[in-house]
Motif scaffolding. Structure first.
Motif, PDB file in Angstrom:
ATOM      1  N   VAL A   7      55.335  18.736  17.378  1.00  0.00           N
ATOM      2  CA  VAL A   7      54.077  19.352  16.977  1.00  0.00           C
ATOM      3  C   VAL A   7      54.245  19.912  15.574  1.00  0.00           C
ATOM      4  O   VAL A   7      55.318  20.361  15.197  1.00  0.00           O
ATOM      5  CB  VAL A   7      53.698  20.472  17.968  1.00  0.00           C
ATOM      6  N   LEU A  15      41.192  21.256  10.350  1.00  0.00           N
ATOM      7  CA  LEU A  15      42.084  20.810  11.423  1.00  0.00           C
ATOM      8  C   LEU A  15      43.011  21.940  11.859  1.00  0.00           C
ATOM      9  O   LEU A  15      43.299  22.103  13.039  1.00  0.00           O
ATOM     10  CB  LEU A  15      42.921  19.609  10.972  1.00  0.00           C
ATOM     11  N   ARG A  16      43.492  22.720  10.889  1.00  0.00           N
ATOM     12  CA  ARG A  16      44.394  23.828  11.208  1.00  0.00           C
ATOM     13  C   ARG A  16      43.692  24.861  12.090  1.00  0.00           C
ATOM     14  O   ARG A  16      44.265  25.355  13.061  1.00  0.00           O
ATOM     15  CB  ARG A  16      44.900  24.473   9.917  1.00  0.00           C
ATOM     16  N   HIS A  19      43.234  23.281  15.549  1.00  0.00           N
ATOM     17  CA  HIS A  19      44.558  23.189  16.167  1.00  0.00           C
ATOM     18  C   HIS A  19      45.011  24.557  16.659  1.00  0.00           C
ATOM     19  O   HIS A  19      45.560  24.700  17.751  1.00  0.00           O
ATOM     20  CB  HIS A  19      45.543  22.629  15.131  1.00  0.00           C
ATOM     21  N   SER A  20      44.750  25.581  15.854  1.00  0.00           N
ATOM     22  CA  SER A  20      45.122  26.949  16.226  1.00  0.00           C
ATOM     23  C   SER A  20      44.375  27.412  17.473  1.00  0.00           C
ATOM     24  O   SER A  20      44.965  28.007  18.381  1.00  0.00           O
ATOM     25  CB  SER A  20      44.825  27.890  15.060  1.00  0.00           C
ATOM     26  N   TYR A  22      42.940  25.437  19.756  1.00  0.00           N
ATOM     27  CA  TYR A  22      43.373  24.592  20.878  1.00  0.00           C
ATOM     28  C   TYR A  22      44.719  25.066  21.419  1.00  0.00           C
ATOM     29  O   TYR A  22      44.884  25.286  22.612  1.00  0.00           O
ATOM     30  CB  TYR A  22      43.461  23.127  20.427  1.00  0.00           C
ATOM     31  N   LEU A  23      45.687  25.224  20.529  1.00  0.00           N
ATOM     32  CA  LEU A  23      47.034  25.571  20.960  1.00  0.00           C
ATOM     33  C   LEU A  23      47.145  27.032  21.397  1.00  0.00           C
ATOM     34  O   LEU A  23      47.860  27.347  22.338  1.00  0.00           O
ATOM     35  CB  LEU A  23      48.019  25.287  19.829  1.00  0.00           C
ATOM     36  N   THR A  74      48.119  12.041  13.361  1.00  0.00           N
ATOM     37  CA  THR A  74      46.880  12.692  13.781  1.00  0.00           C
ATOM     38  C   THR A  74      46.484  13.809  12.824  1.00  0.00           C
ATOM     39  O   THR A  74      46.235  14.938  13.220  1.00  0.00           O
ATOM     40  CB  THR A  74      47.017  13.221  15.224  1.00  0.00           C
ATOM     41  N   VAL A  77      48.670  17.096  12.926  1.00  0.00           N
ATOM     42  CA  VAL A  77      48.827  17.853  14.168  1.00  0.00           C
ATOM     43  C   VAL A  77      50.203  17.602  14.770  1.00  0.00           C
ATOM     44  O   VAL A  77      50.789  18.467  15.415  1.00  0.00           O
ATOM     45  CB  VAL A  77      47.710  17.480  15.176  1.00  0.00           C
TER      46      VAL A  77
END
Length: 87
Positions: A7, A15-16, A19-20, A22-23, A74, A77
């Motif tokens: 990851v 995207l960051r 991603h933040s 989501y994660l 991706t 990501v």
């Protein structure tokens, strides 16, 4: 040779952010429904102390690997790190 998918943190700000979220929120919530919520909340925190891409590649080189390469997947990501070690 070595090939490690890992990851990573995207460089694109949109995207960051996604991603933040989501994660940091979705993964612990979803994982906690089926398993131990503490284990899934640890995952995002454990990534915060991983070295940056350039530092990680240098650590791999200093461990005796050559042909060290990082490929962003991706949108950044994930990353695929490849290296070769001769004995």
């Amino acid at each position: 040779g070595l090939a490690v998918p890992e990851v990573d943190v995207p460089t694109n700000p949109f995207l960051r952010l996604g991603h933040s979220i989501y994660l940091g929120r979705f993964v612990p919530f979803r994982g906690g429904l089926k398993s131990d919520p503490i284990a899934y909340s640890y995952l995002p925190r454990s990534m915060s102390y991983l070295p940056s891409g350039s530092v990680l590649l240098e650590l791999i080189r200093s461990a005796g690997f050559s042909s060290v390469n990082k490929i962003n997947l991706t949108g950044g990501v994930a990353q695929l790190i490849t290296a070769v070690r001769s004995y």
